[in-house]
Design a protein around this motif. Structure first.
Motif, PDB file in Angstrom:
ATOM      1  N   LYS A 106       0.830  -1.213   0.000  1.00  0.00           N
ATOM      2  CA  LYS A 106       0.000   0.000   0.000  1.00  0.00           C
ATOM      3  C   LYS A 106       0.865   1.264   0.000  1.00  0.00           C
ATOM      4  O   LYS A 106       0.648   2.172  -0.805  1.00  0.00           O
ATOM      5  CB  LYS A 106      -0.925  -0.012   1.228  1.00  0.00           C
ATOM      6  CG  LYS A 106      -1.831  -1.229   1.309  1.00  0.00           C
ATOM      7  CD  LYS A 106      -2.788  -1.147   2.473  1.00  0.00           C
ATOM      8  CE  LYS A 106      -2.095  -1.102   3.822  1.00  0.00           C
ATOM      9  NZ  LYS A 106      -1.309  -2.325   4.098  1.00  0.00           N
ATOM     10  N   SER A 107       1.842   1.313   0.913  1.00  0.00           N
ATOM     11  CA  SER A 107       2.728   2.489   0.966  1.00  0.00           C
ATOM     12  C   SER A 107       3.564   2.607  -0.292  1.00  0.00           C
ATOM     13  O   SER A 107       3.866   3.722  -0.756  1.00  0.00           O
ATOM     14  CB  SER A 107       3.645   2.408   2.192  1.00  0.00           C
ATOM     15  OG  SER A 107       2.891   2.425   3.390  1.00  0.00           O
ATOM     16  N   THR A 108       3.938   1.483  -0.871  1.00  0.00           N
ATOM     17  CA  THR A 108       4.723   1.507  -2.110  1.00  0.00           C
ATOM     18  C   THR A 108       3.934   2.139  -3.240  1.00  0.00           C
ATOM     19  O   THR A 108       4.486   2.906  -4.049  1.00  0.00           O
ATOM     20  CB  THR A 108       5.140   0.072  -2.490  1.00  0.00           C
ATOM     21  OG1 THR A 108       5.902  -0.499  -1.420  1.00  0.00           O
ATOM     22  CG2 THR A 108       5.965   0.073  -3.768  1.00  0.00           C
ATOM     23  N   ILE A 109       2.637   1.833  -3.315  1.00  0.00           N
ATOM     24  CA  ILE A 109       1.786   2.448  -4.345  1.00  0.00           C
ATOM     25  C   ILE A 109       1.772   3.965  -4.186  1.00  0.00           C
ATOM     26  O   ILE A 109       1.880   4.717  -5.164  1.00  0.00           O
ATOM     27  CB  ILE A 109       0.356   1.868  -4.271  1.00  0.00           C
ATOM     28  CG1 ILE A 109       0.374   0.390  -4.674  1.00  0.00           C
ATOM     29  CG2 ILE A 109      -0.595   2.662  -5.160  1.00  0.00           C
ATOM     30  CD1 ILE A 109      -0.962  -0.306  -4.505  1.00  0.00           C
ATOM     31  N   ILE A 112       0.452  12.359   3.083  1.00  0.00           N
ATOM     32  CA  ILE A 112       0.859  12.167   4.471  1.00  0.00           C
ATOM     33  C   ILE A 112       1.263  10.705   4.605  1.00  0.00           C
ATOM     34  O   ILE A 112       0.469   9.807   4.326  1.00  0.00           O
ATOM     35  CB  ILE A 112      -0.274  12.500   5.460  1.00  0.00           C
ATOM     36  CG1 ILE A 112      -0.719  13.954   5.296  1.00  0.00           C
ATOM     37  CG2 ILE A 112       0.194  12.260   6.897  1.00  0.00           C
ATOM     38  CD1 ILE A 112      -1.853  14.340   6.214  1.00  0.00           C
ATOM     39  N   PHE A 113       2.497  10.483   5.026  1.00  0.00           N
ATOM     40  CA  PHE A 113       3.026   9.134   5.110  1.00  0.00           C
ATOM     41  C   PHE A 113       2.964   8.619   6.542  1.00  0.00           C
ATOM     42  O   PHE A 113       2.753   9.373   7.494  1.00  0.00           O
ATOM     43  CB  PHE A 113       4.472   9.102   4.596  1.00  0.00           C
ATOM     44  CG  PHE A 113       4.618   9.596   3.184  1.00  0.00           C
ATOM     45  CD1 PHE A 113       4.314   8.766   2.116  1.00  0.00           C
ATOM     46  CD2 PHE A 113       5.029  10.896   2.921  1.00  0.00           C
ATOM     47  CE1 PHE A 113       4.449   9.213   0.809  1.00  0.00           C
ATOM     48  CE2 PHE A 113       5.164  11.352   1.629  1.00  0.00           C
ATOM     49  CZ  PHE A 113       4.859  10.514   0.567  1.00  0.00           C
ATOM     50  N   GLN A 114       3.165   7.328   6.673  1.00  0.00           N
ATOM     51  CA  GLN A 114       3.143   6.726   7.999  1.00  0.00           C
ATOM     52  C   GLN A 114       4.215   7.329   8.899  1.00  0.00           C
ATOM     53  O   GLN A 114       3.975   7.605  10.071  1.00  0.00           O
ATOM     54  CB  GLN A 114       3.360   5.213   7.892  1.00  0.00           C
ATOM     55  CG  GLN A 114       2.230   4.459   7.208  1.00  0.00           C
ATOM     56  CD  GLN A 114       2.480   2.960   7.195  1.00  0.00           C
ATOM     57  OE1 GLN A 114       3.111   2.424   8.089  1.00  0.00           O
ATOM     58  NE2 GLN A 114       1.994   2.294   6.162  1.00  0.00           N
ATOM     59  N   LYS A 115       5.405   7.524   8.342  1.00  0.00           N
ATOM     60  CA  LYS A 115       6.513   8.075   9.110  1.00  0.00           C
ATOM     61  C   LYS A 115       6.905   9.413   8.502  1.00  0.00           C
ATOM     62  O   LYS A 115       7.548   9.473   7.458  1.00  0.00           O
ATOM     63  CB  LYS A 115       7.708   7.121   9.092  1.00  0.00           C
ATOM     64  CG  LYS A 115       7.428   5.777   9.751  1.00  0.00           C
ATOM     65  CD  LYS A 115       8.654   4.880   9.701  1.00  0.00           C
ATOM     66  CE  LYS A 115       8.377   3.526  10.341  1.00  0.00           C
ATOM     67  NZ  LYS A 115       9.569   2.634  10.289  1.00  0.00           N
ATOM     68  N   THR A 116       6.468  10.465   9.140  1.00  0.00           N
ATOM     69  CA  THR A 116       6.787  11.808   8.674  1.00  0.00           C
ATOM     70  C   THR A 116       7.264  12.629   9.860  1.00  0.00           C
ATOM     71  O   THR A 116       6.626  12.610  10.914  1.00  0.00           O
ATOM     72  CB  THR A 116       5.564  12.493   8.037  1.00  0.00           C
ATOM     73  OG1 THR A 116       5.064  11.670   6.986  1.00  0.00           O
ATOM     74  CG2 THR A 116       5.943  13.848   7.473  1.00  0.00           C
ATOM     75  N   GLN A 117       8.383  13.318   9.711  1.00  0.00           N
ATOM     76  CA  GLN A 117       8.926  14.122  10.790  1.00  0.00           C
ATOM     77  C   GLN A 117       8.676  15.598  10.521  1.00  0.00           C
ATOM     78  O   GLN A 117       8.849  16.081   9.406  1.00  0.00           O
ATOM     79  CB  GLN A 117      10.429  13.871  10.940  1.00  0.00           C
ATOM     80  CG  GLN A 117      10.764  12.471  11.425  1.00  0.00           C
ATOM     81  CD  GLN A 117      12.249  12.296  11.678  1.00  0.00           C
ATOM     82  OE1 GLN A 117      13.066  13.081  11.210  1.00  0.00           O
ATOM     83  NE2 GLN A 117      12.603  11.263  12.429  1.00  0.00           N
ATOM     84  N   LEU A 118       8.280  16.292  11.576  1.00  0.00           N
ATOM     85  CA  LEU A 118       8.098  17.732  11.458  1.00  0.00           C
ATOM     86  C   LEU A 118       9.456  18.414  11.423  1.00  0.00           C
ATOM     87  O   LEU A 118      10.454  17.896  11.929  1.00  0.00           O
ATOM     88  CB  LEU A 118       7.292  18.252  12.650  1.00  0.00           C
ATOM     89  CG  LEU A 118       5.842  17.741  12.774  1.00  0.00           C
ATOM     90  CD1 LEU A 118       5.225  18.258  14.061  1.00  0.00           C
ATOM     91  CD2 LEU A 118       5.015  18.155  11.582  1.00  0.00           C
ATOM     92  N   LEU A 119       9.487  19.596  10.820  1.00  0.00           N
ATOM     93  CA  LEU A 119      10.711  20.376  10.790  1.00  0.00           C
ATOM     94  C   LEU A 119      10.918  21.072  12.125  1.00  0.00           C
ATOM     95  O   LEU A 119       9.948  21.410  12.826  1.00  0.00           O
ATOM     96  CB  LEU A 119      10.652  21.414   9.668  1.00  0.00           C
ATOM     97  CG  LEU A 119      10.559  20.887   8.241  1.00  0.00           C
ATOM     98  CD1 LEU A 119      10.394  22.051   7.275  1.00  0.00           C
ATOM     99  CD2 LEU A 119      11.784  20.066   7.880  1.00  0.00           C
TER     100      LEU A 119
END
Length: 535
Positions: free
Chosen positions: A389-392, A429-436
């Motif tokens: 799913k994330s790859t798509i 928006i991804f599963q692992k996203t870091q804020l700045l």
């Protein structure tokens, strides 16, 4: 580029880096040129001044005249020496920091930002980036200094060598032969270092990874909860031990070279001074003896330094190669070229018989996948973990180019589109996203906070139910998040971070929104409200 390490010659590296330095600071060339010329004048002037003092005493001139002449000569020598110190400080002490540290570091930053996501994921690229960083910190700042010293000492060797050659040209040939032996020995040691240093790349990446995790606040909870400290310490200790062992082998190579170098230096100076002592015994006058003795001393010293700076240049060339190796990496396809999608045209996504495997993996993540998502349609993908799913989502974003089949955006092949323009139309928006580590406003708008559009940010934060939290912060939407750049930065909970990312996506007003489990950290009621808003 392929996996083979590209080789660059000394002159090729000089052309490349002088071009970069010329672009960074042209004044540096003028200051360094003046520094080199004055340095030669100071060395030659001191030798001539010593001989001239003896010559004046030989002429039996009145003491007052001798003192006056000496005062003028010393004043001129001091003036030239002071000017040389000033130029040296301005060039090597000040401007070199701008030309090397700032300019070349900025080049690394730009390169890392321009490389595609799929290339940044490669272990090879990560290793090359680390070596390029070490090159800037440990090698490139020495390159200009070593080059200027090389030129200065080469000129001094010519000046003082010319004096000695007037006595016996065979001395110059002998000393040149000794220099070549030294240079060959150092080159062998430097080549061994470069060959062995290839083994350090992976160790550098591993050490840096564990160091970052040790200071990573987001990883600190799991490390302590699952008691990973001993494990990470063991891996770091083992990696550092291997790194130290390799560095020790390199040090042994240079140690053996230094032993040979000391013997050659002793032999060289014995030849020079022995010959001059013989000439003095044959009746050479005192002033000429002082002149030739001073020239011999300077020649031996400058020849020694020249023989050390020449090998140093060879060693630094390896750092230059590391830097260029990374800087000349290319994306698999240009991301700023290609056909553009109309800015107002609705987006339709179609996968036609798409298969994809991650680099280094033989097992495909996607195999002959076909589907169509019409413009305006809301489509949910449901599947087990690892189903792709994330790859798509990443493929739709254009992060990978090494797939088979066709991914069509409004009937146009994704691989032929201008990805930079295409990504202006999509948000994810991804599963692992870091804020700045920036202000709340900057995290929403993804650009520097200029104090405008505060009402827009407020409205979006209200929409994602985060405004009440923001009003409790000291600077409101201008409050800095994270603690990477500010000790007063605020840390949000996982759910609050995802709400802020939702506000970022809404701010972009994209034509296509991709949500990869964006509410995983929200409670059931908050999750329901978010999806109601999206509808």
């Amino acid at each position: 580029m392929d996996g083979k390490r590209k080789k660059y010659g000394v002159f090729s590296n000089y052309r490349y880096f002088f071009a970069q330095w010329w672009h960074a600071d042209r004044t540096l060339f003028v200051l360094s040129g003046a520094d080199i010329l004055l340095d030669v004048l100071v060395a030659a002037g001191l030798t001539i001044l010593s001989s001239y003092v003896v010559y004046l005493l030989e002429q039996r001139l009145p003491l007052g005249n001798v003192l006056l002449i000496l005062c003028v000569a010393v004043a001129a020598y001091v003036a030239v020496g002071s000017a040389q110190t000033l130029f040296n400080t301005l060039s090597l002490g000040m401007r070199i920091q701008k030309a090397v540290i700032q300019h070349f570091t900025m080049m690394l930053v730009r390169k890392s930002l321009d490389l595609s996501y799929e290339r940044l994921e490669e272990t090879k690229i990560q290793e090359e980036r680390k070596m390029a960083q070490l090159a800037v910190l440990d090698g490139l700042d020495e390159f200009w200094y070593s080059t200027s010293q090389l030129l200065a000492n080469a000129l001094k060797v010519l000046v003082f060598g010319g004096m000695i050659a007037s006595l016996n040209p065979a001395l110059i040939l002998l000393l040149s032969g000794i220099c070549l032996i030294q240079l060959t020995g150092y080159k062998l040691a430097a080549d061994y270092e470069q060959k062995t240093k290839e083994k350090l790349k992976h160790l550098n990446v591993t050490k840096e990874y564990i160091q970052n995790k040790a200071f990573d606040v987001s990883a600190a909870k799991d490390i302590r909860l699952y008691q990973m400290q001993d494990w990470l310490r063991t891996v770091f200790r083992r990696t550092n031990k291997q790194y130290t062992r390799i560095r020790s082998r390199i040090g042994i190579g240079y140690f053996l070279y230094n032993i040979v170098e000391q013997f050659l230096q002793l032999f060289r100076e014995g030849v020079i001074y022995g010959y001059l002592i013989y000439q003095i015994s044959q009746g050479m006058n005192a002033s000429m003896a002082v002149l030739y003795l001073g020239a011999a001393t300077e020649f031996a010293d400058r020849f020694y330094k020249l023989s050390t700076f020449l090998p140093e240049i060879l060693r630094i060339q390896n750092w230059l190669t590391d830097f260029r190796q990374y800087m000349e990496e290319e994306n698999r396809r240009p991301e700023k070229e290609g056909e553009k999608i109309c800015g107002t045209e609705p987006l339709e996504i179609e996968f036609r018989d798409v298969s994809f495997s991650y680099p280094g993996s033989e097992k495909p993540v996607l195999s002959h996948l076909s589907f169509t998502m019409s413009a305006g349609e809301k489509l949910a993908l449901v599947g087990l973990n690892g189903a792709g799913k994330s790859t798509i989502v990443k493929l739709v974003c254009g992060f990978y180019s090494d797939y088979t089949g066709s991914i069509l955006i409004n009937g146009k092949e994704l691989g032929r589109l201008n990805l930079e323009a295409y990504r202006e139309r999509i948000a994810a928006i991804f599963q692992k996203t870091q804020l700045l580590s920036a202000t709340i406003s900057e995290n929403v708008r993804c650009r520097e906070d200029d104090g405008t559009e505060e009402e827009v940010c407020e409205a979006l934060l209200r929409q994602v139910e985060l405004w009440d939290k923001v009003t409790t912060m000291p600077e409101g939407i201008h409050t800095v998040l994270q603690k990477d750049t500010s000790g007063e930065g605020i840390l949000l909970s996982g759910g609050e971070e995802q709400k802020l990312l939702l506000a970022r996506m809404l701010y972009k007003q994209a034509g296509l929104c991709l949500l990869d489990e964006p509410t995983a950290a929200l409670d059931a009621l908050a999750e329901n409200r978010v999806y109601e808003q999206y509808r």
